[in-house]
Design an enzyme around this catalytic site. Structure first.
Site, PDB file in Angstrom:
ATOM      1  CD  GLU A   1      -2.630  -1.482   0.046  1.00 10.81           C
ATOM      2  OE1 GLU A   1      -2.928  -0.703  -0.770  1.00 10.81           O
ATOM      3  OE2 GLU A   1      -2.975  -2.793  -0.321  1.00 10.81           O
TER       4      GLU A   1
ATOM      5  CG  HIS B   1      -1.093   1.170  -4.616  1.00  7.01           C
ATOM      6  ND1 HIS B   1      -1.324   1.142  -5.805  1.00  7.01           N
ATOM      7  CD2 HIS B   1      -1.597   0.081  -4.144  1.00  7.01           C
ATOM      8  CE1 HIS B   1      -1.738   0.099  -6.002  1.00  7.01           C
ATOM      9  NE2 HIS B   1      -1.876  -0.630  -5.088  1.00  7.01           N
TER      10      HIS B   1
ATOM     11  CE1 TYR C   1      -3.026  -5.921  -6.273  1.00  5.87           C
ATOM     12  CE2 TYR C   1      -4.938  -6.905  -7.443  1.00  5.87           C
ATOM     13  CZ  TYR C   1      -4.540  -5.982  -6.531  1.00  5.87           C
ATOM     14  OH  TYR C   1      -5.507  -5.461  -5.789  1.00  5.87           O
TER      15      TYR C   1
END
Length: 649
Positions: A321, A324, A414
């Site tokens: 995360e 990102h 992914y």
């Protein structure tokens, strides 16, 4: 030249520069800024909202603005400058209404020209029909003190929370004022919190009722799906100079201990890709009904408590995360048929960070092997469908037109995306590819892009950086696979096994169990010394070979490793799904453990494989019993699984 022509044809054929999952006229007018005002009535599960829009005209003439909405009560629309009320109507498609919502058509009452700014406000109300929002009763929270609210807008769910241009092609800044009706409720959003004030509620509210007002702003442009809110008895604990953990008080110390190295994780990624430009980084550990492992809302990552294992083995989700912040939040896919522009690049950067964290590239390759196994299984599953849309989900460019974009989400963008970048790195070389990614970030910073944008940028960059002879060789190696990797439904054109010393013992143990037909291998106890991702590889490899797994093997595995009682949910859901598929979980004791698991974990990655393995009758019964616990997106996903069982049966 041949590939460029093919890419252009593909670009025209699939209209990759157009987002087919929005009803907005975002080509003609683009949101520049939103100011949101929300009054949260969490007891009644209602939000009274007001949004002021600042939009810029990109058409020669503009007389209407079209926005995306989903099951929303629009009260009125007006110009704030003079109070003029604007006419509007809602255009609905019966097929799309539940899938993607409706088009809100706003008549501006005058014609605006190219470059002009349009400002208006919308007053509206939303409730439990807003599928971006999860309203929770106090009994469903850890602290049991007050109601709780959290959002999940990716992919096209922000339109159920705010009327807007719900497309990743459009980026804007936002500010917000949020008022709560309880002094217990604390609020965080995916923006910087400016100040908090207490005030006394008057009018129809209870006498002497004290509430809070929170103000936020984000001055970096983001797409709609990154707007996020959490409201409840949550608090913040620092984990470093620029990082923090947020959760309810009951478990916050445990969460802080597990995530105490957040500052280091940010630094690992900065060392590879460049400066973290978002300021602070905070991670919210949400209730277990949160449908994902993590969600990369800027400044406010959301995470499922299943990432808290006790041994920091789940922190790779946090690293993902954080990654990102560069890929997804800074450079964003311009539509959901290009999700790999977010996720494939993010997994690539995540694994660069994990290389530093694990201090062993072989353990990183184990993650890639687990991802590869599960990607290959999904490619087979999608290709077995009679639905051409579902088949396309095996590619990096799934078809999403007239469908809920969430339907196409899987591990494919992914892992298939990561593997494409891994292949490109090997052709270009590691140091040069790192330079390429930094240049890509600089060129497309805070913009939206697709696979043809990346291809064109990469080829032009390489042409400048390489000698003519080297460029010809490298370009040929890229051109041979790029469009196949993106558009084909089958396996990637280059098969990568990621075999390494850290997985050798794992795969040998898997084979030994199968060959032993229920007899424990001599070295079976080495499983206890495996890292969590090695254990995941062990279980995913058993799943790959499930046709060879007998009941005797399953009984012996349980006896050896007590797999049904592990604490790590990443291992439990794999074991439970395998138990159902191999008919091992057929007695009351086994099934009750699995049933208990899907009643306390709402993460779709973990509950969906179990619901897929169950028969229709049991799946329906368990789903109905856990309906109130699940997030709207999890409900939607499980309902789709049960519906497919009906079709098959």
């Amino acid at each position: 030249m041949k590939l460029v022509i093919i890419l252009l044809l593909c670009h025209m054929l699939y209209c990759v520069d157009v987002d087919k999952n929005t009803f907005s006229n975002y080509k003609d007018v683009k949101t520049q800024h939103l100011h949101i005002e929300w009054l949260l009535n969490l007891n009644d599960k209602v939000v009274d909202g007001s949004v002021e829009y600042t939009l810029k005209v990109f058409a020669n003439q503009l007389s209407e603005v079209h926005l995306d909405i989903y099951k929303m009560n629009i009260l009125f629309i007006y110009y704030p400058s003079n109070g003029q009320v604007l006419k509007y109507h809602v255009e609905s498609d019966p097929i799309q209404k539940d899938e993607q919502g409706d088009k809100l058509v706003i008549e501006l009452g005058q014609v605006y020209k190219y470059g002009e700014i349009v400002k208006f406000r919308i007053k509206y109300q939303i409730g439990e029909d807003a599928r971006a929002l999860s309203f929770m009763d106090p009994s469903q929270t850890d602290d049991k003190k007050a109601p709780y609210l959290f959002s999940q807008c990716e992919a096209n769910n922000c339109r159920s929370m705010i009327p807007l241009q719900d497309t990743p092609s459009i980026k804007f800044t936002y500010s917000a004022t949020v008022i709560t009706q309880s002094p217990l409720i604390n609020v965080f959003m995916s923006g910087n919190r400016l100040q908090t004030q207490k005030f006394e509620l008057m009018g129809n509210y209870e006498m002497n009722s004290i509430a809070n007002i929170f103000q936020f702003e984000l001055n970096i442009k983001i797409p709609a799906y990154l707007i996020a809110i959490v409201a409840g008895t949550v608090e913040e604990r620092s984990t470093g100079a620029r990082t923090a953990v947020i959760s309810e008080s009951k478990n916050i110390q445990k969460y802080k201990d597990e995530l105490e190295d957040l500052d280091q994780y940010v630094q690992y990624l900065e060392d590879y890709i460049g400066e973290y430009k978002w300021g602070s980084y905070k991670i919210v550990i949400l209730p277990a009904s949160f449908p994902f492992g993590g969600m990369e809302n800027p400044l406010l990552t959301f995470a499922n408590p299943t990432i808290i294992v006790g041994d920091k083995s789940g922190v790779s989700v946090a690293v993902h995360e954080i990654a990102h912040s560069w890929f997804g939040n800074t450079i964003t896919c311009n539509n959901w048929s290009n999700m790999w522009i977010n996720e494939g690049f993010c997994v690539f950067l995540e694994r660069k960070g994990l290389k530093t964290l694990f201090k062993d590239i072989n353990l990183v390759h184990v993650n890639s092997q687990v991802g590869n196994n599960e990607m290959n299984a999904l490619i087979k599953e999608f290709n077995s469908s009679q639905d051409d849309f579902v088949k396309s989900y095996a590619s990096l460019h799934p078809k999403t037109e007239n469908h809920n974009a969430d339907d196409s989400f899987s591990t494919i963008p992914y892992e298939r995306g990561f593997q494409l970048l891994y292949y490109l790195e090997k052709q270009i070389n590691e140091t040069r590819f790192q330079q390429l990614l930094k240049a890509w970030l600089q060129e497309y910073e805070y913009k939206s892009a697709d696979e043809s944008d990346f291809y064109r940028f990469m080829i032009l960059w390489l042409k400048v950086q390489l000698s003519a002879e080297e460029f010809t060789t490298v370009k040929k190696s890229i051109d041979n696979v790029y469009t196949k990797w993106v558009y084909d439904y089958g396996q990637p054109p280059i098969q990568e096994t990621f075999e390494n010393p850290a997985s050798k013992d794992v795969l040998q143990l898997v084979n030994a169990w199968i060959e032993g037909k229920g007899t424990k291998p001599q070295n079976y106890q080495i499983f206890d010394g495996f890292k969590s991702n090695q254990k995941q590889l062990f279980l995913s490899s058993l799943t790959e070979k499930s046709k060879d797994i007998t009941e005797a093997i399953m009984v012996s595995l349980e006896d050896a490793y007590h797999l049904s009682d592990l604490r790590d949910a990443e291992l439990l859901f794999r074991w439970y799904a395998l138990s159902i598929n191999t008919k091992y979980a057929k007695d009351t004791t086994n099934l009750q453990k699995i049933k208990a698991f899907v009643g306390v974990v709402g993460r779709m990655k973990m509950v969906n494989p179990i619901y897929k393995a169950l028969n229709k009758e049991t799946a329906t019964q368990w789903y109905q019993e856990n309906y109130a616990f699940y997030h709207p997106l999890t409900r939607q996903s499980i309902e789709s699984i049960i519906k497919s069982k009906t079709i098959i049966e």
